[in-house]
Design a protein around this motif. Structure first.
Motif, PDB file in Angstrom:
ATOM      1  N   LYS A  50       0.827  -1.212   0.000  1.00 26.98           N
ATOM      2  CA  LYS A  50       0.000   0.000   0.000  1.00 26.98           C
ATOM      3  C   LYS A  50       0.864   1.265   0.000  1.00 26.98           C
ATOM      4  N   SER A  51       2.038   1.179   0.646  1.00 25.56           N
ATOM      5  CA  SER A  51       2.878   2.389   0.660  1.00 25.56           C
ATOM      6  C   SER A  51       3.362   2.709  -0.752  1.00 25.56           C
ATOM      7  N   VAL A  52       3.572   1.674  -1.574  1.00 26.22           N
ATOM      8  CA  VAL A  52       3.966   1.919  -2.963  1.00 26.22           C
ATOM      9  C   VAL A  52       2.785   2.525  -3.727  1.00 26.22           C
ATOM     10  N   LEU A  53       1.584   2.041  -3.446  1.00 26.53           N
ATOM     11  CA  LEU A  53       0.405   2.611  -4.119  1.00 26.53           C
ATOM     12  C   LEU A  53       0.259   4.097  -3.776  1.00 26.53           C
ATOM     13  N   VAL A  54       0.452   4.421  -2.482  1.00 29.25           N
ATOM     14  CA  VAL A  54       0.325   5.825  -2.084  1.00 29.25           C
ATOM     15  C   VAL A  54       1.427   6.660  -2.734  1.00 29.25           C
ATOM     16  N   ALA A  55       2.640   6.092  -2.774  1.00 29.98           N
ATOM     17  CA  ALA A  55       3.750   6.823  -3.405  1.00 29.98           C
ATOM     18  C   ALA A  55       3.438   7.056  -4.889  1.00 29.98           C
ATOM     19  N   ALA A  56       2.881   6.042  -5.548  1.00 31.36           N
ATOM     20  CA  ALA A  56       2.549   6.179  -6.973  1.00 31.36           C
ATOM     21  C   ALA A  56       1.461   7.240  -7.156  1.00 31.36           C
ATOM     22  N   TYR A  57       0.462   7.194  -6.278  1.00 34.53           N
ATOM     23  CA  TYR A  57      -0.614   8.194  -6.337  1.00 34.53           C
ATOM     24  C   TYR A  57      -0.017   9.596  -6.210  1.00 34.53           C
ATOM     25  N   ASN A  58       0.844   9.785  -5.185  1.00 38.53           N
ATOM     26  CA  ASN A  58       1.452  11.106  -4.975  1.00 38.53           C
ATOM     27  C   ASN A  58       2.243  11.543  -6.205  1.00 38.53           C
ATOM     28  N   GLN A  59       2.983  10.594  -6.773  1.00 36.30           N
ATOM     29  CA  GLN A  59       3.826  10.918  -7.927  1.00 36.30           C
ATOM     30  C   GLN A  59       2.956  11.329  -9.122  1.00 36.30           C
ATOM     31  N   LEU A  60       1.857  10.605  -9.311  1.00 33.50           N
ATOM     32  CA  LEU A  60       0.985  10.903 -10.457  1.00 33.50           C
ATOM     33  C   LEU A  60       0.295  12.259 -10.277  1.00 33.50           C
ATOM     34  N   VAL A  61      -0.088  12.561  -9.025  1.00 31.80           N
ATOM     35  CA  VAL A  61      -0.744  13.850  -8.776  1.00 31.80           C
ATOM     36  C   VAL A  61       0.263  14.990  -8.885  1.00 31.80           C
ATOM     37  N   GLU A  62       1.440  14.776  -8.265  1.00 29.09           N
ATOM     38  CA  GLU A  62       2.449  15.849  -8.295  1.00 29.09           C
ATOM     39  C   GLU A  62       2.918  16.157  -9.717  1.00 29.09           C
ATOM     40  N   SER A  63       2.970  15.138 -10.577  1.00 31.46           N
ATOM     41  CA  SER A  63       3.443  15.358 -11.956  1.00 31.46           C
ATOM     42  C   SER A  63       2.347  15.977 -12.831  1.00 31.46           C
ATOM     43  N   GLY A  64       1.132  16.050 -12.299  1.00 32.02           N
ATOM     44  CA  GLY A  64       0.028  16.627 -13.062  1.00 32.02           C
ATOM     45  C   GLY A  64      -0.675  15.602 -13.947  1.00 32.02           C
ATOM     46  N   ALA A  65      -0.203  14.338 -13.916  1.00 35.53           N
ATOM     47  CA  ALA A  65      -0.838  13.306 -14.757  1.00 35.53           C
ATOM     48  C   ALA A  65      -2.257  13.017 -14.274  1.00 35.53           C
ATOM     49  N   TRP A  66      -2.450  13.093 -12.960  1.00 38.20           N
ATOM     50  CA  TRP A  66      -3.784  12.852 -12.392  1.00 38.20           C
ATOM     51  C   TRP A  66      -4.201  14.045 -11.536  1.00 38.20           C
ATOM     52  N   GLN A  67      -5.526  14.206 -11.426  1.00 34.91           N
ATOM     53  CA  GLN A  67      -6.056  15.175 -10.474  1.00 34.91           C
ATOM     54  C   GLN A  67      -6.122  14.513  -9.091  1.00 34.91           C
ATOM     55  N   ALA A  68      -5.979  15.331  -8.043  1.00 34.06           N
ATOM     56  CA  ALA A  68      -6.086  14.772  -6.687  1.00 34.06           C
ATOM     57  C   ALA A  68      -7.462  14.127  -6.505  1.00 34.06           C
ATOM     58  N   ASP A  69      -7.479  12.966  -5.866  1.00 32.50           N
ATOM     59  CA  ASP A  69      -8.727  12.240  -5.646  1.00 32.50           C
ATOM     60  C   ASP A  69      -8.717  11.713  -4.199  1.00 32.50           C
ATOM     61  N   PRO A  70      -9.197  12.567  -3.241  1.00 35.54           N
ATOM     62  CA  PRO A  70      -9.106  12.169  -1.828  1.00 35.54           C
ATOM     63  C   PRO A  70      -9.789  10.833  -1.530  1.00 35.54           C
ATOM     64  N   SER A  71     -10.876  10.510  -2.256  1.00 39.64           N
ATOM     65  CA  SER A  71     -11.556   9.251  -1.925  1.00 39.64           C
ATOM     66  C   SER A  71     -10.695   8.055  -2.345  1.00 39.64           C
ATOM     67  N   LEU A  72      -9.959   8.205  -3.445  1.00 40.35           N
ATOM     68  CA  LEU A  72      -9.036   7.135  -3.853  1.00 40.35           C
ATOM     69  C   LEU A  72      -7.925   6.999  -2.810  1.00 40.35           C
ATOM     70  N   LEU A  73      -7.399   8.141  -2.390  1.00 35.71           N
ATOM     71  CA  LEU A  73      -6.316   8.126  -1.404  1.00 35.71           C
ATOM     72  C   LEU A  73      -6.782   7.459  -0.110  1.00 35.71           C
ATOM     73  N   ALA A  74      -8.018   7.780   0.301  1.00 40.32           N
ATOM     74  CA  ALA A  74      -8.540   7.194   1.539  1.00 40.32           C
ATOM     75  C   ALA A  74      -8.609   5.669   1.426  1.00 40.32           C
ATOM     76  N   ARG A  75      -8.904   5.166   0.222  1.00 42.37           N
ATOM     77  CA  ARG A  75      -9.040   3.710   0.059  1.00 42.37           C
ATOM     78  C   ARG A  75      -7.687   2.999   0.079  1.00 42.37           C
ATOM     79  N   ILE A  76      -6.656   3.647  -0.418  1.00 44.54           N
ATOM     80  CA  ILE A  76      -5.371   2.949  -0.503  1.00 44.54           C
ATOM     81  C   ILE A  76      -4.459   3.229   0.683  1.00 44.54           C
TER      82      ILE A  76
END
Ligand code: SF4
Length: 544
Positions: A50-76
């Motif tokens: 899960k820590s890798v999933l969160v790191a990937a989420y952060n990386q995708l959001v920080e790079s602008g590839a994805w928009q922040a999605d708090p509900s996704l973050l809460a799940r992972i």
């Protein structure tokens, strides 16, 4: 120098890992349960964490590839339970140092503070950072932030041997370093500190923390009952301590003596009465299966905790037979026998239903890696085993931990106020709580009304005062100023509890109220009519 933590390193994933994590995250975004999505995309030798999933989420959001999605973050996110009581706990260990105690069950490992093992989960971080308090706190905050946890309300838990036995200059330095880590580099200075040369003393770091991004909402130290003196009470407050953990271990003087505790049950009572009179929250450790104890004597001993001591929280630490503790020799000579796992589960299942509703059971086993345990219980999941046994028996535990609202949304209009009054040694306590129709606790307040037998503390702020020892409102820990979906925090429950406490104190003839506020909560009370005293926040109460 702060070492780069494991979690920081995870923040930049290799392209392969990022691609795999993205496949899992895409599955989760399309509605698949996280565990199933993880299983669908295995990695060599296991599954993506899960820590890798969160790191990937952060990386995708920080790079602008994805928009922040708090509900996704809460799940992972990892282990949401860690902040469900509304507060994030950060544990720090003091440096290796002797302890005045000689307890025969206590392990002794070179280069570790007394009673801690270098591969215990909490201790490993301290070893990694060479027991540097600043580095321990910073790395923990970074780790929590990198997995998406709010860190704006932090309880500092200082562990390691006997705190009071460390030199006071070390203690003060240690606490200052922890606060500097909470305050961050170059924090904005409050007006009263601007232009001052020295802003690194304990007073300034406390003051800075009142408005810092990581506020200290509790400071816990652990010590021995025979170390509690009037002078120690004032020193604790000088450091900002709000909660004290002590080993009671047993309330049977014979058992205390043959286990070489070095203090009596009467000394535990004396220490607890002093701490209570000074408004501290009190955590006691109790140990079944000490040398000389039997299942029957343990069953008789445990209820004594509620006869005057009445701790706010307890840790049940079944004695564990460790090779580097003197008890090992007793076992080798056939003079000591650990309970079996079944006996222990049955014993704790007998004890738990009788725990008063004002007490929280923080632990029922210590997190010692099972490889160190020579004989007896090796399971660290004892709590779950005990709860399975309670369900089988059709009974339940009513302690605070078992009744916290956790993630449940709270309908504040449905909450009922419960005033549980109980006598403790030399004080009357009121445990005021807001409970849901399902008997879950949404928030509580501990009010202490000292009586004529209450020991004098010598602390002027507390003269003739009723004392608020704790205000705790549950809900996912929210960044300050944000509203949660029905979470109990920020809905004014704390204010309402304070109002009720004031009325009770007034009716009982108190003209003053004092609160033992953690440094980062002072503003909360200042906004509610309290003034700064010397070591507490204080308020005059009008006549009833
Ligand atoms: S007082 Fe605590 S740390 Fe010291 S020897 Fe006893 S159990 Fe170990």
């Amino acid at each position: 120098m702060v070492k780069k933590s494991t979690f920081q390193q995870l923040r930049t994933l290799t392209p392969e890992k990022l691609a795999l994590a993205r496949l899992v995250l895409d599955d989760v975004r399309s509605g698949r349960p996280v565990a199933e999505a993880v299983r669908r995309h295995p990695v060599k030798g296991g599954h993506i964490s899960k820590s890798v999933l969160v790191a990937a989420y952060n990386q995708l959001v920080e790079s602008g590839a994805w928009q922040a999605d708090p509900s996704l973050l809460a799940r992972i996110r990892l282990k949401p339970v860690r902040t469900l009581s509304g507060v994030t706990t950060v544990t720090v260990l003091t440096k290796p140092y002797p302890c005045p105690g000689q307890c025969i069950f206590c392990p002794d490992e070179a280069r570790m503070p007394k009673s801690y093992l270098s591969d215990e989960p909490g201790a490993m971080r301290a070893v990694e950072h060479d027991f540097d308090p600043y580095a321990q706190v910073r790395s923990r905050l970074e780790a929590l932030e990198s997995i998406g946890h709010p860190t704006d309300k932090v309880e500092l838990l200082i562990l390691g041997g006997t705190w009071s036995y460390y030199r006071r200059d070390y203690q003060e330095w240690f606490v200052i370093q922890c606060f500097k880590a909470l305050n961050g580099p170059n924090p904005p200075l409050p007006p009263s500190l601007q232009g001052r040369g020295d802003t690194g003393g304990i007073g300034p770091v406390h003051l800075i923390n009142e408005t810092a991004p990581h506020r200290n909402v509790g400071l816990v130290v652990e010590t021995r009952p025979d170390e509690i003196t009037l002078d120690e009470l004032a020193w604790f407050r000088h450091l900002g301590v709000t909660k004290v953990q002590m080993g009671a271990q047993s309330l049977d003087d014979h058992i205390l003596e043959i286990n070489a505790r070095g203090h009596t049950a009467a000394e535990t009572h004396r220490a607890v009465a002093l701490l209570r009179a000074a408004g501290f929250k009190i955590v006691l450790h109790w140990m079944p299966n000490l040398l000389g104890a039997t299942l029957d004597t343990d069953r008789a001993d445990f209820p004594r905790l509620w006869e005057g001591l009445c701790p706010d929280e307890i840790k049940i630490y079944p004695t564990q037979l460790l090779e580097n503790a003197p008890l090992y020799e007793y076992w080798r000579r056939g003079e000591y026998q650990p309970y079996t796992q079944e006996e222990l589960v049955a014993l704790i299942a007998d004890l738990k239903p009788a725990i008063p509703r004002y007490c929280r059971v923080n632990r029922v086993v210590r997190d010692i890696p099972s490889t160190h345990v020579v004989a007896g219980n090796k399971r660290t999941s004892l709590r779950q085993d005990v709860h399975a046994e309670l369900r089988r028996r059709g009974t339940r535990c009513n302690c605070i931990r078992c009744r916290e609202v956790r993630e449940q949304a709270v309908e504040t209009s449905a909450l009922e106020l419960d005033d549980l009054a109980y006598p403790a040694d030399s004080a009357e306590e009121h445990f005021l709580s807001f409970v849901t129709p399902e008997d879950k606790i949404a928030g509580f307040l501990r009010l202490c009304l000292p009586n004529v037998d209450s020991p004098s503390t010598g602390l002027g702020d507390l003269d003739d005062a009723a004392i608020v020892r704790e205000v705790h409102v549950y809900g996912q820990s929210l960044p300050v100023g944000e509203e949660g979906n029905g979470a109990a925090q920020h809905t004014g429950l704390g204010t309402r509890l304070l109002e009720v406490a004031e009325k009770i104190a007034q009716r009982r003839g108190f003209h003053r109220m004092a609160v033992i506020a953690a440094v980062g909560t002072r503003r909360y009370y200042l906004e509610r009519g309290f003034d700064r005293g010397k070591l507490y926040l204080v308020k005059s109460l009008p006549k009833a």
